[in-house]
Write a protein that holds these residues in place. Sequence first.
Motif, PDB file in Angstrom:
ATOM      1  N   UNK A 177       8.856  82.107  16.572  1.00 44.87           N
ATOM      2  CA  UNK A 177      10.019  82.955  16.806  1.00 44.87           C
ATOM      3  C   UNK A 177      10.817  83.299  15.560  1.00 44.87           C
ATOM      4  N   UNK A 178      10.365  82.887  14.386  1.00 49.85           N
ATOM      5  CA  UNK A 178      11.106  83.208  13.168  1.00 49.85           C
ATOM      6  C   UNK A 178      10.135  83.729  12.104  1.00 49.85           C
ATOM      7  N   UNK A 179      10.657  84.373  11.062  1.00 45.75           N
ATOM      8  CA  UNK A 179       9.801  84.822   9.960  1.00 45.75           C
ATOM      9  C   UNK A 179       9.558  83.745   8.912  1.00 45.75           C
ATOM     10  N   UNK A 180       9.897  82.482   9.239  1.00 46.17           N
ATOM     11  CA  UNK A 180       9.859  81.407   8.252  1.00 46.17           C
ATOM     12  C   UNK A 180       8.728  80.412   8.505  1.00 46.17           C
ATOM     13  N   UNK A 181       8.474  79.645   7.458  1.00 47.46           N
ATOM     14  CA  UNK A 181       7.645  78.450   7.595  1.00 47.46           C
ATOM     15  C   UNK A 181       8.356  77.318   6.870  1.00 47.46           C
ATOM     16  N   UNK A 182       8.174  76.127   7.353  1.00 43.89           N
ATOM     17  CA  UNK A 182       8.783  74.960   6.718  1.00 43.89           C
ATOM     18  C   UNK A 182       7.933  74.518   5.540  1.00 43.89           C
ATOM     19  N   UNK A 183       8.584  74.203   4.440  1.00 40.97           N
ATOM     20  CA  UNK A 183       7.873  73.685   3.275  1.00 40.97           C
ATOM     21  C   UNK A 183       7.344  72.295   3.610  1.00 40.97           C
ATOM     22  N   UNK A 184       6.030  72.077   3.564  1.00 42.54           N
ATOM     23  CA  UNK A 184       5.473  70.770   3.941  1.00 42.54           C
ATOM     24  C   UNK A 184       5.704  69.727   2.851  1.00 42.54           C
ATOM     25  N   UNK A 185       6.133  68.545   3.284  1.00 42.01           N
ATOM     26  CA  UNK A 185       6.360  67.444   2.356  1.00 42.01           C
ATOM     27  C   UNK A 185       5.443  66.262   2.627  1.00 42.01           C
ATOM     28  N   UNK A 186       4.847  66.214   3.809  1.00 34.75           N
ATOM     29  CA  UNK A 186       3.846  65.199   4.150  1.00 34.75           C
ATOM     30  C   UNK A 186       4.378  63.774   3.977  1.00 34.75           C
ATOM     31  N   UNK A 187       5.631  63.561   4.400  1.00 35.18           N
ATOM     32  CA  UNK A 187       6.209  62.231   4.309  1.00 35.18           C
ATOM     33  C   UNK A 187       6.113  61.483   5.639  1.00 35.18           C
ATOM     34  N   UNK A 188       6.521  62.127   6.719  1.00 34.91           N
ATOM     35  CA  UNK A 188       6.421  61.546   8.048  1.00 34.91           C
ATOM     36  C   UNK A 188       5.853  62.600   8.975  1.00 34.91           C
ATOM     37  N   UNK A 189       4.904  62.255   9.825  1.00 38.00           N
ATOM     38  CA  UNK A 189       4.198  63.276  10.616  1.00 38.00           C
ATOM     39  C   UNK A 189       5.093  64.036  11.589  1.00 38.00           C
ATOM     40  N   UNK A 190       6.178  63.422  12.063  1.00 34.26           N
ATOM     41  CA  UNK A 190       7.029  64.078  13.052  1.00 34.26           C
ATOM     42  C   UNK A 190       8.266  64.713  12.439  1.00 34.26           C
ATOM     43  N   UNK A 191       8.465  64.518  11.134  1.00 32.25           N
ATOM     44  CA  UNK A 191       9.636  65.062  10.463  1.00 32.25           C
ATOM     45  C   UNK A 191       9.314  66.414   9.843  1.00 32.25           C
ATOM     46  N   UNK A 192      10.351  67.227   9.700  1.00 30.63           N
ATOM     47  CA  UNK A 192      10.187  68.485   8.992  1.00 30.63           C
ATOM     48  C   UNK A 192      10.444  68.317   7.503  1.00 30.63           C
ATOM     49  N   UNK A 193      11.324  67.366   7.155  1.00 32.44           N
ATOM     50  CA  UNK A 193      11.714  67.239   5.761  1.00 32.44           C
ATOM     51  C   UNK A 193      11.764  65.801   5.295  1.00 32.44           C
ATOM     52  N   UNK A 194      12.810  65.474   4.538  1.00 31.63           N
ATOM     53  CA  UNK A 194      12.964  64.148   3.955  1.00 31.63           C
ATOM     54  C   UNK A 194      14.439  63.773   4.024  1.00 31.63           C
ATOM     55  N   UNK A 195      14.736  62.655   4.683  1.00 28.34           N
ATOM     56  CA  UNK A 195      16.123  62.244   4.906  1.00 28.34           C
ATOM     57  C   UNK A 195      16.955  63.391   5.466  1.00 28.34           C
ATOM     58  N   UNK A 196      16.351  64.157   6.371  1.00 28.02           N
ATOM     59  CA  UNK A 196      17.076  65.231   7.033  1.00 28.02           C
ATOM     60  C   UNK A 196      17.106  66.547   6.299  1.00 28.02           C
ATOM     61  N   UNK A 197      16.582  66.597   5.070  1.00 24.56           N
ATOM     62  CA  UNK A 197      16.564  67.835   4.297  1.00 24.56           C
ATOM     63  C   UNK A 197      15.257  68.585   4.519  1.00 24.56           C
ATOM     64  N   UNK A 198      15.357  69.887   4.722  1.00 21.60           N
ATOM     65  CA  UNK A 198      14.173  70.720   4.886  1.00 21.60           C
ATOM     66  C   UNK A 198      14.418  72.061   4.211  1.00 21.60           C
ATOM     67  N   UNK A 199      13.338  72.722   3.851  1.00 22.40           N
ATOM     68  CA  UNK A 199      13.407  74.066   3.277  1.00 22.40           C
ATOM     69  C   UNK A 199      12.569  75.007   4.124  1.00 22.40           C
ATOM     70  N   UNK A 200      13.151  76.135   4.484  1.00 19.18           N
ATOM     71  CA  UNK A 200      12.438  77.214   5.162  1.00 19.18           C
ATOM     72  C   UNK A 200      12.314  78.391   4.216  1.00 19.18           C
ATOM     73  N   UNK A 201      11.124  78.984   4.155  1.00 21.86           N
ATOM     74  CA  UNK A 201      10.907  80.160   3.310  1.00 21.86           C
ATOM     75  C   UNK A 201      10.195  81.226   4.126  1.00 21.86           C
ATOM     76  N   UNK A 202      10.448  82.469   3.781  1.00 25.65           N
ATOM     77  CA  UNK A 202       9.745  83.553   4.464  1.00 25.65           C
ATOM     78  C   UNK A 202       8.248  83.425   4.216  1.00 25.65           C
ATOM     79  N   UNK A 203       7.464  83.860   5.193  1.00 26.99           N
ATOM     80  CA  UNK A 203       6.020  83.644   5.130  1.00 26.99           C
ATOM     81  C   UNK A 203       5.353  84.440   4.007  1.00 26.99           C
TER      82      UNK A 203
END
Length: 243
Positions: free
Chosen positions: A61-87
Amino acid sequence: MQLTFATYNIHKAVGMDRRRNPDRILAVLAEVDADVIALQEVDRRIGLRESVLPLSHIEDYTPYRAVPLNQRPDSMGWHGNALLVRRDITLAEAAVVPLPVLEPRGAIRADLVVGGHRIRVVGMHLDLSGLRRRQQLRAIMAHLGRCGHHCPTVVMGDCNEWGVRRGSLSEFAAPWQVLAPGRSFPARQPVARLDRIALSGEWRVIKAAVHHSALAVQASDHLPVMARLELPKNWAPAQESRA
């Protein structure tokens, strides 16, 4: 080249009505319509630390993708921080930025390629302690100094800096510029400029503002902060200018 950067503490998608509503957060992001977005408090603090924003919703539903950090399988980011960038923006690399912490705080970095230019973005959520914030910003600047490519950089997030003067943000020495577009916390009646955007000397500021809409006032306890930035036409990294 112009790009819009935004930072938004989404308060784990819990709004001022005390309801968790991830889709409401995504609707606010659609209003902001930035190219790169730094999010804070995007993961739960306990258990599996899963993201409160379903990745499937971002993808569908958005034009973004989350920057993968591969720290925890169920998390989007690290300590609550995430980055979204246009595809259509290319991800060159991403990394966690280690910070000295007493509580769950953190920072993450992504190197992006846009229009043939490499740019660098750091999303961060700093400590409540002024001394610890200074230490964390020094750690971020030291990390940037160790990066292999020099490129235009934007550092943004919830700085927890209440003071009108720069305070811990004085760690950004010239030619860095720190933007405080306006009061962003608390969302209903904002009094503090907790959310800031710092940029390296290559950028020119076109516009900086707090996104204040009826939906944003309800969606989180922070309002999103954004900046429209431009790279001059004659800008080139040092290695290119010597060629």
